[in-house]
Design a protein around this motif. Sequence first.
Motif, mmCIF file in Angstrom:
data_model
loop_
_atom_site.group_PDB
_atom_site.id
_atom_site.type_symbol
_atom_site.label_atom_id
_atom_site.label_comp_id
_atom_site.label_asym_id
_atom_site.label_seq_id
_atom_site.Cartn_x
_atom_site.Cartn_y
_atom_site.Cartn_z
ATOM 1 N N VAL A 190 0.836 -1.200 0.000
ATOM 2 C CA VAL A 190 0.000 0.000 0.000
ATOM 3 C C VAL A 190 0.869 1.248 0.000
ATOM 4 N N ALA A 191 1.933 1.237 0.831
ATOM 5 C CA ALA A 191 2.833 2.394 0.891
ATOM 6 C C ALA A 191 3.554 2.596 -0.436
ATOM 7 N N ALA A 192 3.998 1.493 -1.063
ATOM 8 C CA ALA A 192 4.685 1.600 -2.351
ATOM 9 C C ALA A 192 3.752 2.166 -3.414
ATOM 10 N N GLY A 193 2.482 1.750 -3.396
ATOM 11 C CA GLY A 193 1.522 2.282 -4.355
ATOM 12 C C GLY A 193 1.256 3.763 -4.143
ATOM 13 N N ALA A 194 1.176 4.174 -2.867
ATOM 14 C CA ALA A 194 0.949 5.590 -2.573
ATOM 15 C C ALA A 194 2.128 6.435 -3.026
ATOM 16 N N VAL A 195 3.357 5.942 -2.798
ATOM 17 C CA VAL A 195 4.547 6.672 -3.234
ATOM 18 C C VAL A 195 4.564 6.799 -4.755
ATOM 19 N N ALA A 196 4.203 5.718 -5.449
ATOM 20 C CA ALA A 196 4.140 5.775 -6.915
ATOM 21 C C ALA A 196 3.113 6.819 -7.363
ATOM 22 N N GLY A 197 1.997 6.909 -6.631
ATOM 23 C CA GLY A 197 1.001 7.924 -6.946
ATOM 24 C C GLY A 197 1.534 9.325 -6.745
ATOM 25 N N LEU A 198 2.327 9.522 -5.679
ATOM 26 C CA LEU A 198 2.925 10.840 -5.431
ATOM 27 C C LEU A 198 3.903 11.217 -6.536
ATOM 28 N N VAL A 199 4.633 10.237 -7.034
ATOM 29 C CA VAL A 199 5.552 10.508 -8.146
ATOM 30 C C VAL A 199 4.765 10.973 -9.374
ATOM 31 N N LEU A 200 3.622 10.335 -9.624
ATOM 32 C CA LEU A 200 2.786 10.743 -10.753
ATOM 33 C C LEU A 200 2.228 12.151 -10.542
ATOM 34 N N VAL A 201 1.921 12.501 -9.292
ATOM 35 C CA VAL A 201 1.480 13.865 -8.990
ATOM 36 C C VAL A 201 2.580 14.855 -9.359
ATOM 37 N N GLY A 202 3.829 14.510 -8.977
ATOM 38 C CA GLY A 202 4.952 15.377 -9.313
ATOM 39 C C GLY A 202 5.121 15.536 -10.810
ATOM 40 N N MET A 203 4.948 14.434 -11.549
ATOM 41 C CA MET A 203 5.064 14.501 -13.011
ATOM 42 C C MET A 203 3.956 15.349 -13.604
ATOM 43 N N ALA A 204 2.724 15.206 -13.079
ATOM 44 C CA ALA A 204 1.605 16.008 -13.574
ATOM 45 C C ALA A 204 1.837 17.488 -13.285
ATOM 46 N N THR A 205 2.389 17.782 -12.110
ATOM 47 C CA THR A 205 2.687 19.167 -11.745
ATOM 48 C C THR A 205 3.747 19.749 -12.668
ATOM 49 N N TYR A 206 4.758 18.944 -12.989
ATOM 50 C CA TYR A 206 5.839 19.386 -13.866
ATOM 51 C C TYR A 206 5.312 19.730 -15.252
ATOM 52 N N GLU A 207 4.307 18.992 -15.712
ATOM 53 C CA GLU A 207 3.778 19.188 -17.061
ATOM 54 C C GLU A 207 2.697 20.259 -17.126
ATOM 55 N N ARG A 208 2.187 20.689 -15.989
ATOM 56 C CA ARG A 208 1.046 21.600 -15.956
ATOM 57 C C ARG A 208 1.448 22.987 -16.467
ATOM 58 N N LEU A 209 0.625 23.562 -17.359
ATOM 59 C CA LEU A 209 0.920 24.866 -17.947
ATOM 60 C C LEU A 209 0.000 25.940 -17.381
ATOM 61 N N LYS A 210 0.566 27.087 -17.035
ATOM 62 C CA LYS A 210 -0.205 28.264 -16.648
ATOM 63 C C LYS A 210 0.141 29.384 -17.612
ATOM 64 N N VAL A 211 -0.872 30.029 -18.164
ATOM 65 C CA VAL A 211 -0.691 31.099 -19.137
ATOM 66 C C VAL A 211 -1.188 32.409 -18.523
ATOM 67 N N THR A 212 -0.319 33.401 -18.476
ATOM 68 C CA THR A 212 -0.676 34.715 -17.939
ATOM 69 C C THR A 212 -0.565 35.741 -19.059
ATOM 70 N N VAL A 213 -1.665 36.467 -19.304
ATOM 71 C CA VAL A 213 -1.738 37.390 -20.442
ATOM 72 C C VAL A 213 -1.993 38.806 -19.938
ATOM 73 N N THR A 214 -1.183 39.734 -20.417
ATOM 74 C CA THR A 214 -1.444 41.167 -20.211
ATOM 75 C C THR A 214 -1.388 41.845 -21.577
ATOM 76 N N ALA A 215 -1.632 43.132 -21.602
ATOM 77 C CA ALA A 215 -1.574 43.862 -22.877
ATOM 78 C C ALA A 215 -0.151 43.957 -23.400
ATOM 79 N N GLN A 216 0.838 43.721 -22.538
ATOM 80 C CA GLN A 216 2.238 43.864 -22.945
ATOM 81 C C GLN A 216 2.966 42.535 -23.145
#
Length: 237
Positions: free
Chosen positions: A66-92
Motif C-alpha cells: 500500500v505504501a509503495a503504491g501511494a509513493v508511486a502515486g505521489l511521483v505521478l502527482v509530481g510529473m503532472a505538476t511538472y507538465e502543468r501549464l499556466k498562461v498569464t496574459v497582459t496587454a504587454q
Amino acid sequence: MSVTTVEEPGPVKAVVAVGLPAAGAGTGALAYLIVGWLADFPWKPLRRPMRFVEDLPEPWGLVVLVAAGAVAGLVLVGMATYERLKVTVTAQTVTLDRGGRFGTFFDGPAPREIAREGIGAVFPDGKKLVLLGRDTRELARESHDLNKAKLRDAFTAHGYPWSDTDPHAARFQPWVEEDPSLPPAAHVVFKARQKALNKGKKDELAALRAELATYGLVVRDEKKRQQWRTCDVAGRL
C-alpha cells in the motif's frame, strides 16, 4: 494593469493530488490480494518480489505494498505538476509557466515571457498552444490541458491576434527525403528528427525543431509524419 491567468482549476489539481496517491494505495492493496491468490500456483511470476512480500509478518506485507503504491502515486502527482501549464496574459506580455515550485525535484523550467509587440498570431493546434512571430516563426508550442475557450477569451480580451486554426496551415507540405527545395543540412536534421519522432523522444524533438528554425523552417507533426513550411522574411501578419 489588467492580468488574465488561465490554468487548471483548483478542484482538478486537488483531485490529482489526492486521487493519484489514493489510487496507487488501492492498487497496492489489490496487488497484495493477487500475491496471496498466486501463492497456490506452482509457477509464480516475479518470484523474488512475491517471496519478499510473503515472508513479511502480517500485516506488513499489505502495509509495504500500500505504501509503495501511494509513493508511486505521489511521483505521478509530481510529473503532472511538472507538465502543468499556466498562461498569464497582459496587454504587454504573455508568460508561459510550466511546473510547480515544490523544491528542485519537481520544479519545471523557468517561466517564459514573450512581448506582445513580437507576436503575430496565437492559435490552438490540437492540445498545443502556438504563438507565432510577425515573420511567422514559432515563438512557442506548448502542450496543455487548458480550456480552449478560456485561452481564446484571455488573448482576445487583451487584443492579441487569436485564430481558431493555424492561419498558415495551407502552406505546410510533407517532408520528403532529398527534396531539392530544402538545403542538404536541413535534411540531416529532418532525418534525425524523424527517428526521434518514431521513438517519442519529446526533448530531442523540441531541440531539433529549434535547429530547423535556424534554417527559416517551421515544423509540425501529423501522427508520425513531419510537415514543414518556410517563414516570412518581412512578415505577412
